[in-house]
Scaffold this motif. Structure first.
Motif, PDB file in Angstrom:
ATOM      1  N   GLU A  96      -5.525  11.929  15.265  1.00 14.35           N
ATOM      2  CA  GLU A  96      -6.820  11.420  15.726  1.00 14.35           C
ATOM      3  C   GLU A  96      -6.973  11.592  17.234  1.00 14.35           C
ATOM      4  O   GLU A  96      -8.070  11.897  17.727  1.00 14.35           O
ATOM      5  N   LYS A  97      -5.876  11.432  17.952  1.00 16.29           N
ATOM      6  CA  LYS A  97      -5.896  11.634  19.403  1.00 16.29           C
ATOM      7  C   LYS A  97      -6.244  13.082  19.738  1.00 16.29           C
ATOM      8  O   LYS A  97      -6.804  13.382  20.799  1.00 16.29           O
ATOM      9  N   ASN A  98      -5.910  13.990  18.805  1.00 11.25           N
ATOM     10  CA  ASN A  98      -6.218  15.410  18.981  1.00 11.25           C
ATOM     11  C   ASN A  98      -7.586  15.784  18.405  1.00 11.25           C
ATOM     12  O   ASN A  98      -7.890  16.957  18.229  1.00 11.25           O
ATOM     13  N   GLY A  99      -8.370  14.762  18.077  1.00 11.48           N
ATOM     14  CA  GLY A  99      -9.745  15.003  17.655  1.00 11.48           C
ATOM     15  C   GLY A  99      -9.955  15.224  16.173  1.00 11.48           C
ATOM     16  O   GLY A  99     -11.042  15.622  15.746  1.00 11.48           O
ATOM     17  N   LEU A 100      -8.927  14.974  15.358  1.00 11.10           N
ATOM     18  CA  LEU A 100      -9.049  15.182  13.912  1.00 11.10           C
ATOM     19  C   LEU A 100      -9.355  13.874  13.192  1.00 11.10           C
ATOM     20  O   LEU A 100      -8.901  12.804  13.613  1.00 11.10           O
ATOM     21  N   ALA A 101     -10.076  13.990  12.090  1.00 11.41           N
ATOM     22  CA  ALA A 101     -10.284  12.837  11.211  1.00 11.41           C
ATOM     23  C   ALA A 101      -9.284  12.934  10.066  1.00 11.41           C
ATOM     24  O   ALA A 101      -9.116  14.004   9.470  1.00 11.41           O
ATOM     25  N   VAL A 102      -8.605  11.843   9.786  1.00 11.49           N
ATOM     26  CA  VAL A 102      -7.613  11.815   8.705  1.00 11.49           C
ATOM     27  C   VAL A 102      -8.326  11.493   7.394  1.00 11.49           C
ATOM     28  O   VAL A 102      -8.963  10.447   7.254  1.00 11.49           O
ATOM     29  N   ASP A 103      -8.219  12.408   6.439  1.00 10.12           N
ATOM     30  CA  ASP A 103      -8.879  12.215   5.139  1.00 10.12           C
ATOM     31  C   ASP A 103      -7.994  11.486   4.137  1.00 10.12           C
ATOM     32  O   ASP A 103      -8.491  10.859   3.212  1.00 10.12           O
ATOM     33  N   LEU A 104      -6.688  11.590   4.318  1.00  9.36           N
ATOM     34  CA  LEU A 104      -5.778  10.988   3.344  1.00  9.36           C
ATOM     35  C   LEU A 104      -4.465  10.593   4.019  1.00  9.36           C
ATOM     36  O   LEU A 104      -3.826  11.429   4.658  1.00  9.36           O
ATOM     37  N   MET A 105      -4.114   9.322   3.903  1.00 12.64           N
ATOM     38  CA  MET A 105      -2.805   8.844   4.354  1.00 12.64           C
ATOM     39  C   MET A 105      -2.297   7.851   3.312  1.00 12.64           C
ATOM     40  O   MET A 105      -2.913   6.812   3.099  1.00 12.64           O
ATOM     41  N   PRO A 106      -1.224   8.171   2.615  1.00 10.41           N
ATOM     42  CA  PRO A 106      -0.747   7.264   1.562  1.00 10.41           C
ATOM     43  C   PRO A 106      -0.206   5.959   2.132  1.00 10.41           C
ATOM     44  O   PRO A 106       0.276   5.916   3.268  1.00 10.41           O
ATOM     45  N   GLU A 107      -0.312   4.893   1.349  1.00  7.85           N
ATOM     46  CA  GLU A 107       0.282   3.613   1.762  1.00  7.85           C
ATOM     47  C   GLU A 107       1.793   3.723   1.818  1.00  7.85           C
ATOM     48  O   GLU A 107       2.445   3.109   2.660  1.00  7.85           O
ATOM     49  N   ASP A 108       2.364   4.500   0.899  1.00  7.63           N
ATOM     50  CA  ASP A 108       3.801   4.766   0.859  1.00  7.63           C
ATOM     51  C   ASP A 108       4.047   5.999   1.734  1.00  7.63           C
ATOM     52  O   ASP A 108       3.674   7.109   1.385  1.00  7.63           O
ATOM     53  N   PHE A 109       4.683   5.782   2.903  1.00  9.73           N
ATOM     54  CA  PHE A 109       4.843   6.865   3.879  1.00  9.73           C
ATOM     55  C   PHE A 109       5.986   7.809   3.498  1.00  9.73           C
ATOM     56  O   PHE A 109       6.969   7.969   4.226  1.00  9.73           O
ATOM     57  N   THR A 110       5.866   8.439   2.338  1.00  7.63           N
ATOM     58  CA  THR A 110       6.853   9.419   1.878  1.00  7.63           C
ATOM     59  C   THR A 110       6.111  10.592   1.244  1.00  7.63           C
ATOM     60  O   THR A 110       4.916  10.495   0.932  1.00  7.63           O
ATOM     61  N   ALA A 111       6.834  11.688   1.025  1.00  4.55           N
ATOM     62  CA  ALA A 111       6.249  12.832   0.320  1.00  4.55           C
ATOM     63  C   ALA A 111       5.770  12.405  -1.062  1.00  4.55           C
ATOM     64  O   ALA A 111       4.692  12.810  -1.527  1.00  4.55           O
ATOM     65  N   GLU A 112       6.562  11.554  -1.713  1.00  6.92           N
ATOM     66  CA  GLU A 112       6.198  11.082  -3.056  1.00  6.92           C
ATOM     67  C   GLU A 112       4.887  10.289  -3.020  1.00  6.92           C
ATOM     68  O   GLU A 112       4.060  10.390  -3.928  1.00  6.92           O
ATOM     69  N   GLY A 113       4.722   9.483  -1.976  1.00  9.49           N
ATOM     70  CA  GLY A 113       3.490   8.714  -1.837  1.00  9.49           C
ATOM     71  C   GLY A 113       2.284   9.616  -1.677  1.00  9.49           C
ATOM     72  O   GLY A 113       1.214   9.365  -2.262  1.00  9.49           O
TER      73      GLY A 113
END
Length: 256
Positions: A96-113
């Motif tokens: 976000e600091k680099n000007g991007l909007a995050v469309d998806l961030m899992p609650e579980d901070f893993t690849a599986e999440g």
């Protein structure tokens, strides 16, 4: 109550914040990186950058990916025209600091999440770019491909054996001398490299069990600790601040 001495094994360029948290919570931090990260302009990264306009999604799994892209391709991130998935708050904030909007961030901070979120949203038939370290686990690209997506993997940085091996050896000596109260691990490689440096792995594992509180960032790192039969705890949310909060809460309960 005395101040706990906490060993931090994460890469040096990521450790400043962890050290600050330890100091702010009333502890003393010992930094001994068991992993170093080096941005690389690999052929696969060049290929990903050249295919920027083909991407439907790009996945950033760590802040180092963003640092590497900015170093070698300073216009790449600002000119992205695809959806963005990230793993972890820190990665999301830097994006976000680099000007991007995050469309998806899992609650579980893993690849599986992240995979679960792609499944829930039935994301299929897309072209997904994943710039990361070549030593990362294969589960993310494999599972995204199983969903019917095309994955473009790119090596954005290398995960290296510690450059300062002496610092880790000094830490092991301090552990033997019972000068360390707790140790933290933030990735599987931080554990693996730590034990590679040890002359007597079984003895070191026993010292951790007998004398230290071992705290890791989450279940993926915990699996490596299981291989050495080390007792550990990890937080419900897989972030460094949550890991440190749990460490100090547990240490004070045990030493109150």
């Amino acid at each position: 109550m005395s101040k706990p001495v906490v060993a931090i094994t994460r890469p040096k360029d990521r450790a400043k914040k962890a050290c600050e948290i330890v100091e702010n919570l009333g502890g003393s931090a010992i930094l001994a990186p068991t992993l170093d990260l080096q941005p690389v302009n690999s052929e696969s990264l060049k290929d990903l950058v050249s295919k920027k306009d083909e991407l439907d999604w790009i996945v950033f799994t760590s802040p180092t990916t963003i640092v590497s892209l900015n170093k070698f391709y300073p216009d790449f991130i600002k000119s992205l025209n695809c959806k963005l998935a990230v793993i972890g708050n820190k990665t999301g904030k830097l994006a976000e600091k680099n000007g991007l909007a995050v469309d998806l961030m899992p609650e579980d901070f893993t690849a599986e999440g992240l995979i679960e979120e792609f499944k829930k949203r039935e994301i299929t038939g897309k072209t997904i770019g994943i710039p990361r370290t070549a030593s990362a686990r294969p589960v993310l690209p494999e599972e995204l491909e199983k969903l019917g997506n095309t994955v473009i993997l790119a090596e954005a940085y290398k995960s290296l054996f510690p450059m300062d091996e002496k610092a880790v050896q000094d830490l092991i000596q301090k552990i033997e001398n019972k000068e360390i109260d707790a140790i933290t691990f933030t990735s599987p490689l931080t554990v693996e490299n730590f034990f590679k440096i040890a002359d007597d792995k079984a003895k070191l594992a026993q010292l951790l069990n007998d004398n230290l509180l071992t705290v890791c960032i989450g279940p993926i790192t915990a699996k490596v600790l299981d291989e050495y039969d080390i007792s550990y705890i990890y937080p419900d949310t897989y972030t460094v601040p949550d890991m440190m909060e749990l460490l100090f809460k547990t240490w004070r309960e045990n030493n109150g």
